[in-house]
Scaffold this motif. Structure first.
Motif, PDB file in Angstrom:
ATOM      1  N   GLU A 228       0.864  -1.197   0.077  1.00 34.26           N
ATOM      2  CA  GLU A 228      -0.106  -0.030   0.011  1.00 34.26           C
ATOM      3  C   GLU A 228       1.017   1.323  -0.006  1.00 34.26           C
ATOM      4  O   GLU A 228       0.595   2.219  -0.593  1.00 34.26           O
ATOM      5  CB  GLU A 228      -0.823  -0.119   1.209  1.00 34.26           C
ATOM      6  CG  GLU A 228      -2.045  -1.107   0.989  1.00 34.26           C
ATOM      7  CD  GLU A 228      -1.561  -2.414   1.217  1.00 34.26           C
ATOM      8  OE1 GLU A 228      -0.535  -2.709   1.810  1.00 34.26           O
ATOM      9  OE2 GLU A 228      -2.290  -3.320   0.671  1.00 34.26           O
ATOM     10  N   LEU A 231       1.425   1.948  -3.629  1.00 32.97           N
ATOM     11  CA  LEU A 231       0.726   2.423  -4.285  1.00 32.97           C
ATOM     12  C   LEU A 231       0.236   3.902  -3.806  1.00 32.97           C
ATOM     13  O   LEU A 231       0.210   4.804  -4.463  1.00 32.97           O
ATOM     14  CB  LEU A 231      -0.658   1.527  -3.983  1.00 32.97           C
ATOM     15  CG  LEU A 231      -0.787   0.166  -4.302  1.00 32.97           C
ATOM     16  CD1 LEU A 231      -2.117  -0.574  -3.773  1.00 32.97           C
ATOM     17  CD2 LEU A 231      -0.822   0.101  -5.785  1.00 32.97           C
ATOM     18  N   LYS A 232       0.400   4.402  -2.982  1.00 35.48           N
ATOM     19  CA  LYS A 232       0.652   5.644  -2.288  1.00 35.48           C
ATOM     20  C   LYS A 232       1.539   6.637  -2.855  1.00 35.48           C
ATOM     21  O   LYS A 232       1.424   7.670  -3.414  1.00 35.48           O
ATOM     22  CB  LYS A 232       0.345   5.850  -0.704  1.00 35.48           C
ATOM     23  CG  LYS A 232       0.329   7.256  -0.301  1.00 35.48           C
ATOM     24  CD  LYS A 232       0.662   7.259   1.302  1.00 35.48           C
ATOM     25  CE  LYS A 232       1.909   7.079   1.791  1.00 35.48           C
ATOM     26  NZ  LYS A 232       2.251   7.270   2.954  1.00 35.48           N
ATOM     27  N   ALA A 234       2.894   6.100  -5.798  1.00 38.76           N
ATOM     28  CA  ALA A 234       2.491   6.280  -7.348  1.00 38.76           C
ATOM     29  C   ALA A 234       1.897   7.689  -7.265  1.00 38.76           C
ATOM     30  O   ALA A 234       1.934   8.477  -8.095  1.00 38.76           O
ATOM     31  CB  ALA A 234       1.777   5.037  -7.876  1.00 38.76           C
ATOM     32  N   ASP A 235       0.943   7.794  -6.452  1.00 36.84           N
ATOM     33  CA  ASP A 235       0.068   9.048  -6.276  1.00 36.84           C
ATOM     34  C   ASP A 235       0.638  10.270  -5.866  1.00 36.84           C
ATOM     35  O   ASP A 235       0.574  11.240  -6.475  1.00 36.84           O
ATOM     36  CB  ASP A 235      -1.134   8.967  -5.190  1.00 36.84           C
ATOM     37  CG  ASP A 235      -2.307   7.888  -5.899  1.00 36.84           C
ATOM     38  OD1 ASP A 235      -2.496   8.132  -7.109  1.00 36.84           O
ATOM     39  OD2 ASP A 235      -3.132   7.071  -5.175  1.00 36.84           O
ATOM     40  N   ILE A 236       1.743  10.064  -5.161  1.00 41.60           N
ATOM     41  CA  ILE A 236       2.593  11.107  -4.593  1.00 41.60           C
ATOM     42  C   ILE A 236       3.648  11.774  -6.046  1.00 41.60           C
ATOM     43  O   ILE A 236       3.593  12.953  -6.271  1.00 41.60           O
ATOM     44  CB  ILE A 236       3.526  10.733  -3.680  1.00 41.60           C
ATOM     45  CG1 ILE A 236       2.664  10.707  -2.082  1.00 41.60           C
ATOM     46  CG2 ILE A 236       4.650  11.899  -3.133  1.00 41.60           C
ATOM     47  CD1 ILE A 236       3.297   9.958  -0.973  1.00 41.60           C
ATOM     48  N   LEU A 238       2.853  11.078  -9.391  1.00 42.84           N
ATOM     49  CA  LEU A 238       1.998  11.784 -10.241  1.00 42.84           C
ATOM     50  C   LEU A 238       1.512  13.312  -9.789  1.00 42.84           C
ATOM     51  O   LEU A 238       1.679  13.890 -10.620  1.00 42.84           O
ATOM     52  CB  LEU A 238       0.798  10.834 -10.155  1.00 42.84           C
ATOM     53  CG  LEU A 238      -0.604  11.528 -11.047  1.00 42.84           C
ATOM     54  CD1 LEU A 238      -0.222  11.254 -12.649  1.00 42.84           C
ATOM     55  CD2 LEU A 238      -1.745  10.575 -10.765  1.00 42.84           C
ATOM     56  N   GLU A 239       1.270  13.446  -8.518  1.00 39.21           N
ATOM     57  CA  GLU A 239       0.946  14.907  -7.993  1.00 39.21           C
ATOM     58  C   GLU A 239       2.063  15.892  -8.092  1.00 39.21           C
ATOM     59  O   GLU A 239       1.989  16.861  -8.288  1.00 39.21           O
ATOM     60  CB  GLU A 239       0.381  15.077  -6.925  1.00 39.21           C
ATOM     61  CG  GLU A 239      -0.718  14.047  -6.614  1.00 39.21           C
ATOM     62  CD  GLU A 239      -1.871  14.988  -7.048  1.00 39.21           C
ATOM     63  OE1 GLU A 239      -1.889  16.147  -7.615  1.00 39.21           O
ATOM     64  OE2 GLU A 239      -2.908  14.320  -7.268  1.00 39.21           O
ATOM     65  N   ASN A 240       3.315  15.159  -8.188  1.00 38.46           N
ATOM     66  CA  ASN A 240       4.554  15.933  -8.202  1.00 38.46           C
ATOM     67  C   ASN A 240       5.334  15.950  -9.259  1.00 38.46           C
ATOM     68  O   ASN A 240       6.404  16.289  -9.488  1.00 38.46           O
ATOM     69  CB  ASN A 240       5.518  15.558  -6.882  1.00 38.46           C
ATOM     70  CG  ASN A 240       4.767  16.277  -5.529  1.00 38.46           C
ATOM     71  OD1 ASN A 240       5.196  17.210  -5.130  1.00 38.46           O
ATOM     72  ND2 ASN A 240       4.282  15.213  -5.095  1.00 38.46           N
ATOM     73  N   ASP A 241       4.660  15.509 -10.309  1.00 41.08           N
ATOM     74  CA  ASP A 241       5.309  15.574 -11.808  1.00 41.08           C
ATOM     75  C   ASP A 241       6.727  14.715 -12.013  1.00 41.08           C
ATOM     76  O   ASP A 241       7.661  15.073 -12.500  1.00 41.08           O
ATOM     77  CB  ASP A 241       5.453  16.924 -12.370  1.00 41.08           C
ATOM     78  CG  ASP A 241       5.763  17.082 -13.729  1.00 41.08           C
ATOM     79  OD1 ASP A 241       5.033  15.993 -14.421  1.00 41.08           O
ATOM     80  OD2 ASP A 241       6.284  18.042 -14.543  1.00 41.08           O
ATOM     81  N   ILE A 244       6.914   8.404 -13.919  1.00 41.78           N
ATOM     82  CA  ILE A 244       6.814   6.875 -13.418  1.00 41.78           C
ATOM     83  C   ILE A 244       6.941   6.204 -14.764  1.00 41.78           C
ATOM     84  O   ILE A 244       6.514   6.077 -15.720  1.00 41.78           O
ATOM     85  CB  ILE A 244       5.188   6.782 -12.809  1.00 41.78           C
ATOM     86  CG1 ILE A 244       4.805   7.725 -11.660  1.00 41.78           C
ATOM     87  CG2 ILE A 244       4.987   5.205 -12.644  1.00 41.78           C
ATOM     88  CD1 ILE A 244       3.536   7.482 -11.307  1.00 41.78           C
TER      89      ILE A 244
END
Length: 321
Positions: A228, A231-232, A234-236, A238-241, A244
């Motif tokens: 988990e 997974l988190k 990956a979102d971090i 994504l939000e910070n450009d 990935i």
């Protein structure tokens, strides 16, 4: 390959990463990975993961190009250090003793056949948490940061090599590494080779460098606690450009749940939940994968992306393959 049963090396200790964007790279490790700066010297900054028992985990150094500087290993005793130094010198790749870096004692410097800079030491200074990061539990090195990716520790390093077999054989002999898995091509050559020091399934990997440039990095990996967390992460990113590259997904080899990104300086960083396989059997058979088996892709069928074979640091032109 002759089996090696030495436990003279305790673990992969720290890695120097080179970056042409030192400020952006520092932000990545300090803010997104929640690592703590413990020292700054010249063009280098030393950072530690939150449960690192030694003073630092990575040394981030400003450079014209991305890549890997020195990788250091900690011996399990003074006597073990002397045995490993003797094995390195016998192989003719030793460079001599040097003063240790932040918190580490005298270090014997050497290189693998590909030219990657390495060192081995025993004496070390344990990290002592202060008021700002004192943990609630006395059996962890510092307070859980509770932000960003929360990278707990350095997990492994994967080098690109002109000759996988030559480099793997050298480190197995010089450091007493034991092989866990490998990929054998139809030509009979190894495409990649995984090694471990203790019960973990791997600590050091050599992968074939299609460019045959030499002295390049494929990636370093950090271990969070759970899938988990990845997974988190990956979102971090994504939000910070943050680019990935691949995942989250599960490797077939060693069954690691993974995520690959490129930090701002260009180095590939993996986040690996690698606790699925512990090698408790002292006579663990080596797992060998064929070229046909690896073409099937990762554990759940995702194909390995092209850049995984072509991107490394420093970046060089990739030949047709």
């Amino acid at each position: 390959m002759t089996a090696h049963t030495s436990f003279d090396v305790a673990h992969l200790a720290n890695v120097e990463l080179l970056t042409p964007k030192p400020d952006e790279s520092r932000w990545f490790f300090e803010e997104l990975l929640a690592m703590r700066v413990v020292a700054e010297e010249g063009d280098s900054v030393y950072l530690r993961t939150w449960d690192e028992y030694e003073l630092y985990t990575i040394k981030l150094t400003g450079s014209d190009a991305a890549g890997v500087g020195r990788t250091s290993f900690r011996a399990s005793s003074d006597e073990a250090l002397e045995r490993r130094v003797a094995a390195i010198e016998k192989a003719g790749l030793g460079e001599g003793w040097a003063d240790g870096e932040v918190g580490t004692g005298r270090t014997f410097l050497f290189r693998d056949p590909d030219g990657h800079a390495m060192g081995i030491y025993y004496d070390t200074e344990r990290y002592v948490a202060g008021d700002q990061d004192r943990p609630a539990l006395k059996n962890q090195a510092s307070r859980f940061p509770g932000r960003g990716v929360n990278a707990r520790r350095l997990d492994h390093i994967n080098y690109l090599a002109k000759d996988v077999e030559a480099n793997g054989e050298f480190l197995a002999t010089a450091l007493g590494m034991r092989e866990s898995e490998r990929i054998r091509l139809d030509t009979g050559k190894f495409a990649a080779w995984w090694f471990h020091f203790s019960l973990k399934s791997y600590d050091v990997v050599y992968s074939d460098d299609w460019t045959k440039h030499g002295n390049r990095l494929h990636h370093i990996a950090f271990a969070p606690d759970t899938r988990e967390d990845i997974l988190k992460a990956a979102d971090i990113f994504l939000e910070n450009d943050i680019h990935i590259e691949s995942g989250p997904h599960k490797h077939a080899i060693n069954q690691t749940f993974f995520l690959y990104v490129w930090e701002p300086g260009g180095n590939r960083i993996e986040f690996a939940q690698a606790g699925a396989r512990l090698l408790l059997d002292p006579d663990q058979p080596v797992v060998e994968w064929s070229e046909a088996e690896r073409k099937k892709g990762q554990a759940w069928g995702m194909k390995t992306i092209e850049t995984f074979h072509t991107h490394g640091t420093p970046v060089v032109d990739a030949p047709a393959h």
